[in-house]
Design an enzyme around this catalytic site. Structure first.
Site, PDB file in Angstrom:
ATOM      1  N   ASN A   9       0.884  -1.174   0.000  1.00  0.00           N
ATOM      2  CA  ASN A   9       0.000   0.000   0.000  1.00  0.00           C
ATOM      3  C   ASN A   9       0.917   1.219   0.000  1.00  0.00           C
ATOM      4  O   ASN A   9       1.477   1.571   1.033  1.00  0.00           O
ATOM      5  CB  ASN A   9      -0.887  -0.046   1.252  1.00  0.00           C
ATOM      6  CG  ASN A   9      -1.720   1.209   1.418  1.00  0.00           C
ATOM      7  OD1 ASN A   9      -1.807   2.046   0.505  1.00  0.00           O
ATOM      8  ND2 ASN A   9      -2.341   1.353   2.582  1.00  0.00           N
ATOM      9  N   TRP A  10       1.057   1.811  -1.174  1.00  0.00           N
ATOM     10  CA  TRP A  10       1.997   2.940  -1.297  1.00  0.00           C
ATOM     11  C   TRP A  10       1.513   4.195  -0.592  1.00  0.00           C
ATOM     12  O   TRP A  10       2.274   5.122  -0.384  1.00  0.00           O
ATOM     13  CB  TRP A  10       2.223   3.277  -2.782  1.00  0.00           C
ATOM     14  CG  TRP A  10       2.976   2.259  -3.564  1.00  0.00           C
ATOM     15  CD1 TRP A  10       3.452   1.047  -3.124  1.00  0.00           C
ATOM     16  CD2 TRP A  10       3.352   2.357  -4.947  1.00  0.00           C
ATOM     17  NE1 TRP A  10       4.096   0.386  -4.145  1.00  0.00           N
ATOM     18  CE2 TRP A  10       4.049   1.174  -5.276  1.00  0.00           C
ATOM     19  CE3 TRP A  10       3.172   3.325  -5.940  1.00  0.00           C
ATOM     20  CZ2 TRP A  10       4.564   0.944  -6.555  1.00  0.00           C
ATOM     21  CZ3 TRP A  10       3.671   3.094  -7.206  1.00  0.00           C
ATOM     22  CH2 TRP A  10       4.372   1.915  -7.502  1.00  0.00           C
ATOM     23  N   LYS A  11       0.227   4.251  -0.284  1.00  0.00           N
ATOM     24  CA  LYS A  11      -0.365   5.462   0.305  1.00  0.00           C
ATOM     25  C   LYS A  11      -0.071   6.667  -0.596  1.00  0.00           C
ATOM     26  O   LYS A  11       0.016   6.509  -1.812  1.00  0.00           O
ATOM     27  CB  LYS A  11       0.102   5.659   1.747  1.00  0.00           C
ATOM     28  CG  LYS A  11      -0.116   4.386   2.575  1.00  0.00           C
ATOM     29  CD  LYS A  11      -0.003   4.580   4.046  1.00  0.00           C
ATOM     30  CE  LYS A  11      -0.239   3.236   4.744  1.00  0.00           C
ATOM     31  NZ  LYS A  11      -0.203   3.323   6.184  1.00  0.00           N
ATOM     32  N   HIS A  97      -9.601   1.314   4.606  1.00  0.00           N
ATOM     33  CA  HIS A  97      -8.353   1.510   5.335  1.00  0.00           C
ATOM     34  C   HIS A  97      -8.591   2.476   6.491  1.00  0.00           C
ATOM     35  O   HIS A  97      -9.370   3.422   6.363  1.00  0.00           O
ATOM     36  CB  HIS A  97      -7.261   2.053   4.402  1.00  0.00           C
ATOM     37  CG  HIS A  97      -5.911   2.012   5.044  1.00  0.00           C
ATOM     38  ND1 HIS A  97      -5.504   2.973   5.941  1.00  0.00           N
ATOM     39  CD2 HIS A  97      -4.903   1.118   4.959  1.00  0.00           C
ATOM     40  CE1 HIS A  97      -4.285   2.655   6.374  1.00  0.00           C
ATOM     41  NE2 HIS A  97      -3.898   1.537   5.786  1.00  0.00           N
ATOM     42  N   GLU A  99      -6.965   4.862   7.593  1.00  0.00           N
ATOM     43  CA  GLU A  99      -6.713   6.277   7.289  1.00  0.00           C
ATOM     44  C   GLU A  99      -7.918   6.894   6.579  1.00  0.00           C
ATOM     45  O   GLU A  99      -8.219   8.072   6.762  1.00  0.00           O
ATOM     46  CB  GLU A  99      -5.422   6.410   6.471  1.00  0.00           C
ATOM     47  CG  GLU A  99      -4.195   6.179   7.353  1.00  0.00           C
ATOM     48  CD  GLU A  99      -2.993   5.568   6.657  1.00  0.00           C
ATOM     49  OE1 GLU A  99      -2.920   5.609   5.417  1.00  0.00           O
ATOM     50  OE2 GLU A  99      -2.127   5.029   7.381  1.00  0.00           O
ATOM     51  N   GLU A 169      -5.862  -4.799  10.426  1.00  0.00           N
ATOM     52  CA  GLU A 169      -4.801  -3.839  10.695  1.00  0.00           C
ATOM     53  C   GLU A 169      -5.114  -3.086  11.983  1.00  0.00           C
ATOM     54  O   GLU A 169      -5.904  -2.138  11.970  1.00  0.00           O
ATOM     55  CB  GLU A 169      -4.695  -2.830   9.545  1.00  0.00           C
ATOM     56  CG  GLU A 169      -4.414  -3.454   8.202  1.00  0.00           C
ATOM     57  CD  GLU A 169      -3.794  -2.443   7.244  1.00  0.00           C
ATOM     58  OE1 GLU A 169      -2.634  -2.653   6.843  1.00  0.00           O
ATOM     59  OE2 GLU A 169      -4.447  -1.438   6.922  1.00  0.00           O
ATOM     60  N   GLY A 175       2.174   2.215  10.837  1.00  0.00           N
ATOM     61  CA  GLY A 175       3.167   3.274  10.704  1.00  0.00           C
ATOM     62  C   GLY A 175       3.810   3.685  12.017  1.00  0.00           C
ATOM     63  O   GLY A 175       4.488   4.704  12.094  1.00  0.00           O
ATOM     64  N   SER A 215       2.996  -2.124  10.539  1.00  0.00           N
ATOM     65  CA  SER A 215       4.433  -2.225  10.813  1.00  0.00           C
ATOM     66  C   SER A 215       5.003  -3.612  10.525  1.00  0.00           C
ATOM     67  O   SER A 215       5.879  -4.099  11.239  1.00  0.00           O
ATOM     68  CB  SER A 215       4.738  -1.797  12.256  1.00  0.00           C
ATOM     69  OG  SER A 215       4.383  -0.438  12.439  1.00  0.00           O
TER      70      SER A 215
HETATM   71  P1  PGA Z   1       2.552   0.234   7.734  1.00  0.00           P
HETATM   72  O1  PGA Z   1       1.103   0.450   7.085  1.00  0.00           O
HETATM   73  O2  PGA Z   1       3.075  -1.059   7.166  1.00  0.00           O
HETATM   74  O3  PGA Z   1       3.351   1.430   7.290  1.00  0.00           O
HETATM   75  O4  PGA Z   1       2.355   0.169   9.206  1.00  0.00           O
HETATM   76  C1  PGA Z   1       0.247  -0.630   6.852  1.00  0.00           C
HETATM   77  C2  PGA Z   1      -1.007  -0.134   6.205  1.00  0.00           C
HETATM   78  O5  PGA Z   1      -1.462   0.975   6.555  1.00  0.00           O
HETATM   79  O6  PGA Z   1      -1.585  -0.796   5.327  1.00  0.00           O
END
Ligand code: PGA
Length: 252
Positions: A9-11, A97, A99, A169, A175, A215
């Site tokens: 997931n590049w965000k 997600h 976010e 998640e 993150g 993470s």
């Molecule tokens: P992360 O993010 O690996 O940077 O913790 C995972 C995600 O949000 O899918």
């Protein structure tokens, strides 16, 4: 046997040129060293998607979006529909997600609409769920995940579950460098499978791919992926470095 998947997931990272270049490197890597155990997916920003899909077209890995609209088409300025995502050649879309849930206030019912539209467009959905820190500390994590899945996903017909992947998640692990312990991850994945069993039956529970995210990195991937109910990962930060991402795929 359940399908194992590692999805990056590049965000909101990399400009178009950087993203295309990076997708090319990942594609070349897996052309030479095909991933035998896991399907590899790159979930990119919308802007990158058509170009990345084109690069991956004759390779071994797939492209996906990170979101899609909750309406099919029309006057929704700035939105991108599931059909548009599909038309780029992408195969997957991440929905729900944390976010998106937190910063853009996406509700369970909107996510339910997005999921239905994505499936109708012929996409596979990576449906995310997970509790925040306070909810875990209050012992409410299973209750929260149950609500997210019940309201976001479980109203869809059983047949459509064949095109759904669930990603657990824990929000406090995304993150942050904090990872769920193997016990915490296994417990939740097992719980999710029990919910699937209750709702859709044994077959669905046994065959649903359930990813862990939060993470995940080369140093902890092998342990997480060896858990009986963990079928791969959704990878944020570590998906932006070729070495880390490929090491995580190889940990499957
Ligand atoms: P992360 O993010 O690996 O940077 O913790 C995972 C995600 O949000 O899918």
């Amino acid at each position: 046997m359940r399908k194992k998947i590692v999805a990056g997931n590049w965000k909101m990272n990399m400009n178009l040129e950087e993203g295309i270049k990076f997708a090319g490197s990942v594609n070349n890597y897996f052309k030479e060293k095909p991933s035998e155990k896991a399907e590899v997916v790159l979930c990119t920003p919308f802007i990158h998607l058509a170009g990345v899909s084109e690069i991956l077209r004759n390779g071994k890995i797939s492209a996906g979006a990170q979101n899609c609209a909750s309406e099919a088409s029309g006057a929704y300025t700035g939105e991108v529909s599931a059909m548009m995502v599909k038309s780029t050649g992408a195969e997957y879309v991440i929905i729900g997600h944390s976010e998106r849930r937190t910063y853009y206030h996406e509700t369970d019912s909107e996510l339910n609409k997005k999921t239905a539209l994505a499936l109708a467009a012929g996409l596979k959905v990576i449906f995310c769920c997970g509790e925040v820190k306070e909810e875990r500390e209050a012992g409410k994590h299973t209750e929260v995940v149950k609500r997210q899945l019940t309201d976001g996903l479980f109203s869809l017909p059983a047949e459509s579950m064949a095109n759904v992947v669930i990603a657990y998640e824990p929000v406090w692990a995304i993150g942050t460098g904090l990872t769920a312990t193997p016990q915490q991850a296994q417990e939740m994945h097992h719980y999710i499978r029990s919910l699937l069993n209750e709702k859709f039956g044994e077959d669905c529970a046994a065959t649903m791919t359930i990813l862990y995210g939060g993470s995940c990195k080369p140093s902890n991937a092998a342990e997480l992926f060896s858990l009986p109910d963990v079928d791969g990962g959704l990878i944020g930060g570590a998906s932006l470095k070729l070495e880390d991402f490929t090491a995580i795929v190889e940990a499957v």
